[in-house]
Design a protein around this motif. Structure first.
Motif, short mmCIF file in Angstrom:
data_model
loop_
_atom_site.label_atom_id
_atom_site.label_comp_id
_atom_site.label_asym_id
_atom_site.label_seq_id
_atom_site.Cartn_x
_atom_site.Cartn_y
_atom_site.Cartn_z
N UNK A 65 20.97 14.40 59.46
CA UNK A 65 20.49 14.80 60.78
C UNK A 65 21.03 13.82 61.79
N UNK A 66 21.59 14.35 62.88
CA UNK A 66 22.11 13.47 63.93
C UNK A 66 22.78 14.25 65.03
N UNK A 67 23.33 13.51 65.98
CA UNK A 67 23.99 14.12 67.14
C UNK A 67 25.37 14.66 66.80
N UNK A 68 26.03 14.07 65.81
CA UNK A 68 27.38 14.50 65.40
C UNK A 68 27.36 15.92 64.88
N UNK A 69 28.34 16.71 65.27
CA UNK A 69 28.43 18.12 64.85
C UNK A 69 28.65 18.27 63.34
N UNK A 70 29.10 17.21 62.65
CA UNK A 70 29.34 17.27 61.21
C UNK A 70 28.06 17.23 60.38
N UNK A 71 26.94 16.87 61.00
CA UNK A 71 25.66 16.83 60.28
C UNK A 71 25.18 18.24 59.96
N UNK A 72 24.49 18.37 58.83
CA UNK A 72 23.91 19.68 58.48
C UNK A 72 22.92 20.13 59.54
N UNK A 73 22.16 19.18 60.07
CA UNK A 73 21.25 19.46 61.18
C UNK A 73 21.78 18.66 62.37
N UNK A 74 22.49 19.36 63.24
CA UNK A 74 23.13 18.72 64.39
C UNK A 74 22.27 18.92 65.64
N UNK A 75 21.98 17.81 66.31
CA UNK A 75 21.18 17.83 67.54
C UNK A 75 22.01 17.22 68.67
N UNK A 76 23.09 17.89 69.08
CA UNK A 76 24.06 17.29 69.99
C UNK A 76 23.56 17.06 71.42
N UNK A 77 22.49 17.72 71.83
CA UNK A 77 22.04 17.58 73.22
C UNK A 77 20.91 16.57 73.40
N UNK A 78 20.37 16.05 72.29
CA UNK A 78 19.28 15.07 72.39
C UNK A 78 19.91 13.68 72.46
N UNK A 79 19.91 13.09 73.63
CA UNK A 79 20.57 11.79 73.82
C UNK A 79 19.82 10.64 73.15
N UNK A 80 18.64 10.91 72.63
CA UNK A 80 17.87 9.89 71.91
C UNK A 80 18.15 9.92 70.41
N UNK A 81 19.06 10.78 69.99
CA UNK A 81 19.44 10.91 68.59
C UNK A 81 20.77 10.20 68.35
N UNK A 82 20.83 9.39 67.31
CA UNK A 82 22.08 8.71 66.93
C UNK A 82 23.04 9.70 66.27
#
Length: 139
Positions: free
Chosen positions: A67-84
């Motif tokens: 889980x993370x901001x990177x698009x390569x994560x299975x769970x991608x959270x690209x718009x949450x700036x509080x996510x690494x």
């Protein structure tokens, strides 16, 4: 008898096989040890996003989900700036799922408590990554 298959046949089951094995959170009839082990192998979960622009999105996972901001994560959270970029991981261990924060700046939270190390997350459990709420649902 040992089998890699998860097909149960009535002739295999005996009174000895009917044990106290249950899936986490399961109620009702007892199941055989073989069925319990098969369910563990076949167990999958869904991570549901409960907030933000992806609210309602469900991601099916098997053994592990980064889980993370990177698009390569299975769970991608690209718009949450509080996510690494690589924030946390959910993985299956011994028939249940656990959450581990990967040293993120803003942390991961379960029941409003910051995760340190591994923490078990039960079926229906809500957790927070950055400012995003997520829920795990066992399948």
């Amino acid at each position: 008898p040992h089998s890699d298959s998860c097909i149960l046949t009535p002739d295999y089951l005996s009174s000895y096989d009917m044990c106290q094995f249950r899936m986490p959170g399961q109620t009702g009839d007892r199941i055989s040890e073989k069925e319990f082990r098969c369910r563990q192998v076949m167990m999958k979960a869904t991570i549901e996003i409960l907030s933000g622009p992806q609210d309602g999105k469900e991601i099916l996972i098997a053994d592990i989900a980064n889980i993370g901001r990177d698009e390569q994560n299975e769970v991608s959270l690209p718009t949450d700036r509080y996510v690494s970029r690589r924030h946390a991981v959910v993985r299956r261990e011994e028939g249940q799922y656990v959450l581990e924060d990967l040293g993120s700046t803003n942390g991961s939270f379960v029941d409003d408590r910051r995760v340190t190390g591994l923490i078990s997350i039960s079926n229906g459990q809500v957790f927070k990554i950055g400012r995003t709420l997520l829920r795990i649902l066992y399948r």
